[in-house]
Every structure is written in structure tokens, then in C-alpha cells.
Scaffold this active site. Structure first.
Site, PDB file in Angstrom:
ATOM      1  N   SER A 136       0.980  -1.225  -0.230  1.00  3.49           N
ATOM      2  CA  SER A 136      -0.060  -0.126  -0.243  1.00  3.49           C
ATOM      3  C   SER A 136       0.593   1.506  -0.485  1.00  3.49           C
ATOM      4  O   SER A 136       2.433   0.868   0.635  1.00  3.49           O
ATOM      5  CB  SER A 136      -0.593   0.413   1.230  1.00  3.49           C
ATOM      6  OG  SER A 136      -1.170   1.206   1.290  1.00  3.49           O
ATOM      7  N   TYR A 149      -1.608  -0.837  10.300  1.00  2.00           N
ATOM      8  CA  TYR A 149      -1.338  -0.723   9.150  1.00  2.00           C
ATOM      9  C   TYR A 149      -0.254  -0.224   8.472  1.00  2.00           C
ATOM     10  O   TYR A 149       0.474  -1.170   7.781  1.00  2.00           O
ATOM     11  CB  TYR A 149      -3.282  -0.107   8.521  1.00  2.00           C
ATOM     12  CG  TYR A 149      -3.491  -1.030   7.006  1.00  2.00           C
ATOM     13  CD1 TYR A 149      -3.546  -1.612   6.858  1.00  2.00           C
ATOM     14  CD2 TYR A 149      -2.639   0.525   6.045  1.00  2.00           C
ATOM     15  CE1 TYR A 149      -4.598  -2.264   5.440  1.00  2.00           C
ATOM     16  CE2 TYR A 149      -2.774   0.251   4.231  1.00  2.00           C
ATOM     17  CZ  TYR A 149      -3.501  -0.519   4.490  1.00  2.00           C
ATOM     18  OH  TYR A 149      -3.924  -1.230   3.397  1.00  2.00           O
TER      19      TYR A 149
HETATM   20  N1  NAP Z   1      -9.188  -1.258  -0.943  1.00  2.28           N
HETATM   21  C1  NAP Z   1      -7.968  -0.079  -0.513  1.00  2.28           C
HETATM   22  O1  NAP Z   1      -7.950   0.872  -0.821  1.00  2.28           O
HETATM   23  C2  NAP Z   1      -6.809  -0.636  -0.688  1.00  2.28           C
HETATM   24  C3  NAP Z   1      -5.664   0.182  -0.748  1.00  2.28           C
HETATM   25  C4  NAP Z   1      -3.942  -0.665  -0.529  1.00  2.28           C
HETATM   26  C5  NAP Z   1      -3.472  -1.419  -0.504  1.00  2.28           C
HETATM   27  N2  NAP Z   1      -4.908  -2.506   0.040  1.00  2.28           N
HETATM   28  C6  NAP Z   1      -4.561  -3.846  -0.179  1.00  2.28           C
HETATM   29  O2  NAP Z   1      -5.535  -4.547  -0.445  1.00  2.28           O
HETATM   30  C7  NAP Z   1      -5.560  -5.998  -0.465  1.00  2.28           C
HETATM   31  C8  NAP Z   1      -7.194  -6.001  -0.472  1.00  2.28           C
HETATM   32  O3  NAP Z   1      -7.264  -5.809  -0.508  1.00  2.28           O
HETATM   33  P1  NAP Z   1      -9.218  -5.090  -0.520  1.00  2.28           P
HETATM   34  O4  NAP Z   1      -9.402  -3.583  -1.265  1.00  2.28           O
HETATM   35  O5  NAP Z   1      -9.739  -5.588  -2.088  1.00  2.28           O
HETATM   36  O6  NAP Z   1     -10.604  -5.186   0.435  1.00  2.28           O
HETATM   37  P2  NAP Z   1     -11.379  -6.502   0.923  1.00  2.28           P
HETATM   38  O7  NAP Z   1     -12.579  -5.942  -0.229  1.00  2.28           O
HETATM   39  O8  NAP Z   1     -11.743  -6.151   1.818  1.00  2.28           O
HETATM   40  O9  NAP Z   1     -10.650  -7.651   0.701  1.00  2.28           O
HETATM   41  C9  NAP Z   1     -10.068  -8.522   1.476  1.00  2.28           C
HETATM   42  C10 NAP Z   1     -10.058  -9.574   1.644  1.00  2.28           C
HETATM   43  O10 NAP Z   1      -8.942  -9.648   2.718  1.00  2.28           O
HETATM   44  C11 NAP Z   1      -9.666 -11.033   3.653  1.00  2.28           C
HETATM   45  N3  NAP Z   1      -9.297 -10.773   4.915  1.00  2.28           N
HETATM   46  C12 NAP Z   1      -9.164  -9.952   5.421  1.00  2.28           C
HETATM   47  N4  NAP Z   1      -9.383 -10.720   7.213  1.00  2.28           N
HETATM   48  C13 NAP Z   1      -8.426 -11.808   6.875  1.00  2.28           C
HETATM   49  C14 NAP Z   1      -8.917 -12.531   7.657  1.00  2.28           C
HETATM   50  N5  NAP Z   1      -8.111 -13.004   8.862  1.00  2.28           N
HETATM   51  N6  NAP Z   1      -8.195 -14.086   7.243  1.00  2.28           N
HETATM   52  C15 NAP Z   1      -8.233 -14.731   5.918  1.00  2.28           C
HETATM   53  N7  NAP Z   1      -8.552 -13.291   5.099  1.00  2.28           N
HETATM   54  C16 NAP Z   1      -9.134 -12.436   5.862  1.00  2.28           C
HETATM   55  C17 NAP Z   1     -10.968 -10.879   3.289  1.00  2.28           C
HETATM   56  O11 NAP Z   1     -11.982 -12.486   3.588  1.00  2.28           O
HETATM   57  P3  NAP Z   1     -13.476 -12.607   3.788  1.00  2.28           P
HETATM   58  O12 NAP Z   1     -14.061 -11.391   3.281  1.00  2.28           O
HETATM   59  O13 NAP Z   1     -13.773 -13.770   3.521  1.00  2.28           O
HETATM   60  O14 NAP Z   1     -13.340 -12.127   5.432  1.00  2.28           O
HETATM   61  C18 NAP Z   1     -11.694 -10.420   1.744  1.00  2.28           C
HETATM   62  O15 NAP Z   1     -11.278 -12.032   1.101  1.00  2.28           O
HETATM   63  C19 NAP Z   1      -5.391  -6.011   1.329  1.00  2.28           C
HETATM   64  O16 NAP Z   1      -3.632  -6.119   1.564  1.00  2.28           O
HETATM   65  C20 NAP Z   1      -5.203  -4.279   1.296  1.00  2.28           C
HETATM   66  O17 NAP Z   1      -4.579  -4.066   2.656  1.00  2.28           O
HETATM   67  C21 NAP Z   1      -6.200  -2.233  -0.382  1.00  2.28           C
END
Ligand code: NAP
Length: 255
Positions: A136, A149
Site C-alpha cells: 500500500s 496498518y
Molecule cells: N482498498 C484499498 O483502498 C487498498 C489500498 C491499498 C492496499 N490495499 C490492500 O489490498 C488488499 C486487498 O484489499 P481489498 O481492497 O480487496 O479489500 P476487501 O475487499 O475488504 O478484501 C479483503 C480480503 O482479505 C480477506 N481477509 C480479511 N481478513 C482476513 C482474515 N483474518 N483471514 C483471512 N482472510 C482475510 C477477506 O476475506 P473475507 O471477506 O472472506 O473475510 C477478503 O477476501 C489488502 O491487503 C489491502 O490492505 C487496499
């Protein structure tokens, strides 16, 4: 790396970026292992992309080990590991329960390190593989209200950089994809909506495409959106000005 027939494990593929990445890898002819925590969501995505669902709570040590074992058992090997699963937390560190800090570190940092430790040896032995970390911008610049984070994401970045040096003479590529603000359920999960008008959130597809490109073309680092890489450059060249601007404009919504 040739993706046709490759066995690809995508963590956090039950939603958001991971969901789209799983679909993109499947479209390239890969055998996709769809990891998630929520059984219903994960099974649905696996059915949609023709992959295999693997359920594990990455905050639980036994689950992390079981996930690696099940991933290897599914097809006898894992060629590509995408460490994508993660969640956010917004609020001052002094108000954080120690359990909340521990959980963030376990899911966002330790799980990726542990899965890497368990799946990398097979890749090195076969002299073929790829590990991609979804980090990130928060880990590159730091963000007020998201200190823990940001620390986990900075940890992933440094781990990946070190691992790249360690595996340089093998056929295993190590990459990081650095996203900015992405339009997923991330903000809902962390309990604080993204309130700023700019930068505008990008679609999950843009990040998923960068993940696939990093793996397929053996790239070390990709940004999504690409212009975002200017932020750490400005910080390195003019740290004082960068900090003043970050305090004035940052803090209420960065991922
Ligand atoms: N969205 C943003 O703005 C952003 C920006 C920078 C980086 N990121 C990074 O991108 C990655 C994906 O995020 P996203 O935006 O796609 O968010 P998201 O839609 O909330 O998806 C998060 C995923 O992580 C899984 N997860 C969360 N807690 C978990 C746990 N305890 N055990 C196993 N799986 C878990 C969730 O599984 P379940 O739904 O099955 O619980 C879901 O599949 C993350 O690492 C996040 O930090 C996101």
C-alpha cells in the site's frame, strides 16, 4: 512466467482485489486456489472462476499452516503465491486494544511471511515460481490514523525487497504491487469511510491487472495508479514539505 497450467494461490480472493485477480489468473489458463475466510463468499468466487476454495482465518496460526498444506495438496505444488489478504484499521494508536494491533500484524504481515516460508522452498527446488505482495502507499509514506496498518505494509515491502536479493539466482520472481485508494469493501470493513474527493478511488480491476502483469512479466514493482509513485519521491526530495502537506491534507482516508 507462463501462466497456462500454473497453480496460483490468491489469498483474500473472496472479495475486492483478490476476487478480480483470481478471475484474471483463471482467464489466463491458471489453476486457481481461491482463499478466503468467509466460506459462502469464497465458495461462490471459486465456482465463478472455476477454481478451488480454501478457507482459513489468517489470524489463526493453525489455519495459516493448514492453508499452505491444503494448497500444496490440491495439485501437488504451488507455482504462484499472491499475498493479498488484508484489512485496515483507522484511529489513534493510543486507543487501540493490543489484540487489535496483534490481529493486524498477524493477518496483514505475519500470514504473508509464513505462507512465503512454507511455499517458497518448493518453488526454489523446481526453479520456477512467483510471489507477489499487495502492499500500500500507506507503507511507503506513512499515514496518520493508520500507523499499525502502515507499519505492516512497510514490513511487507522490506521483506519482499530482501527476499528478492535472497532468491535472485533462482527462477522465482518476487514482486510488490503498491495500490493507492481502491474502490472495494476495504473502507467498510475498517469502519471509517473514505471521505476525500481526491485522489479518486481506482477500480479493483486496475490493481488486479497489475498483480497479473507483475507475475507474468517477472516485474519487481508496479504501482496502481502509476502516477502515485511520485509520492515517495517527493517525500525523499523534500521531506519537511511533504510532512507539512501530509498533516494538512492526509489522515482521513488513505488506504
Ligand atoms: N482498498 C484499498 O483502498 C487498498 C489500498 C491499498 C492496499 N490495499 C490492500 O489490498 C488488499 C486487498 O484489499 P481489498 O481492497 O480487496 O479489500 P476487501 O475487499 O475488504 O478484501 C479483503 C480480503 O482479505 C480477506 N481477509 C480479511 N481478513 C482476513 C482474515 N483474518 N483471514 C483471512 N482472510 C482475510 C477477506 O476475506 P473475507 O471477506 O472472506 O473475510 C477478503 O477476501 C489488502 O491487503 C489491502 O490492505 C487496499
Amino acid at each position: 512466467m507462463q501462466l497456462t497450467g500454473a497453480v496460483v494461490l490468491v489469498t483474500g480472493a473472496s472479495a475486492g482485489i483478490g476476487h478480480v485477480a483470481a478471475a484474471r489468473f483463471a482467464a489466463k489458463g491458471a489453476q486457481v486456489l481461491v482463499h478466503g475466510r468467509d466460506p459462502a463468499r469464497t465458495t461462490k468466487v471459486a465456482g465463478e472462476v472455476g477454481g478451488r476454495a480454501l478457507i482459513a482465518d489468517l489470524a489463526v496460526a493453525a489455519d495459516r499452516q493448514r492453508l499452505a498444506a491444503e494448497a500444496i495438496n490440491a495439485f501437488g505444488r504451488v507455482d504462484v503465491l499472491v499475498n493479498n489478504a488484508g484489512f485496515g484499521y483507522y484511529g489513534p494508536v493510543s486507543a487501540m486494544a493490543i489484540d487489535a494491533i496483534r490481529r493486524l500484524i498477524e493477518v496483514d504481515l505475519l500470514a504473508a511471511l509464513e505462507l512465503t516460508r512454507l511455499l517458497l522452498p518448493g518453488m526454489v527446488e523446481r526453479d520456477r515460481g512467483a510471489i507477489c505482495f499487495v502492499t500500500s502507499i500507506a507503507g511507503r509514506t506513512g499515514v496518520g490514523g493508520e500507523a499499525v496498518y502502515s507499519a505492516t505494509k512497510a514490513g511487507l515491502d522490506t521483506f519482499a525487497e530482501s527476499l528478492r536479493a535472497e532468491t535472485a539466482r533462482s527462477g522465482v520472481n518476487i514482486s510488490v504491487v503498491v495500490p493507492g485508494v481502491v474502490d472495494t469493501g476495504f473502507f467498510e470493513t475498517r469502519g471509517a469511510p473514505y471521505t476525500r474527493r481526491r485522489p479518486r478511488p481506482i477500480p479493483a480491476e486496475t490493481v488486479a491487472d497489475a498483480v497479473v502483469r507483475a507475475v507474468e512479466r517477472d516485474r519487481a514493482e508496479l504501482w496502481a495508479p502509476r502516477w502515485l509513485r511520485i509520492a515517495p519521491t517527493v517525500r525523499a526530495l523534500a521531506p519537511g514539505a511533504f510532512r507539512r502537506l501530509a498533516i494538512r491534507f492526509g489522515g482521513t482516508g488513505s488506504p
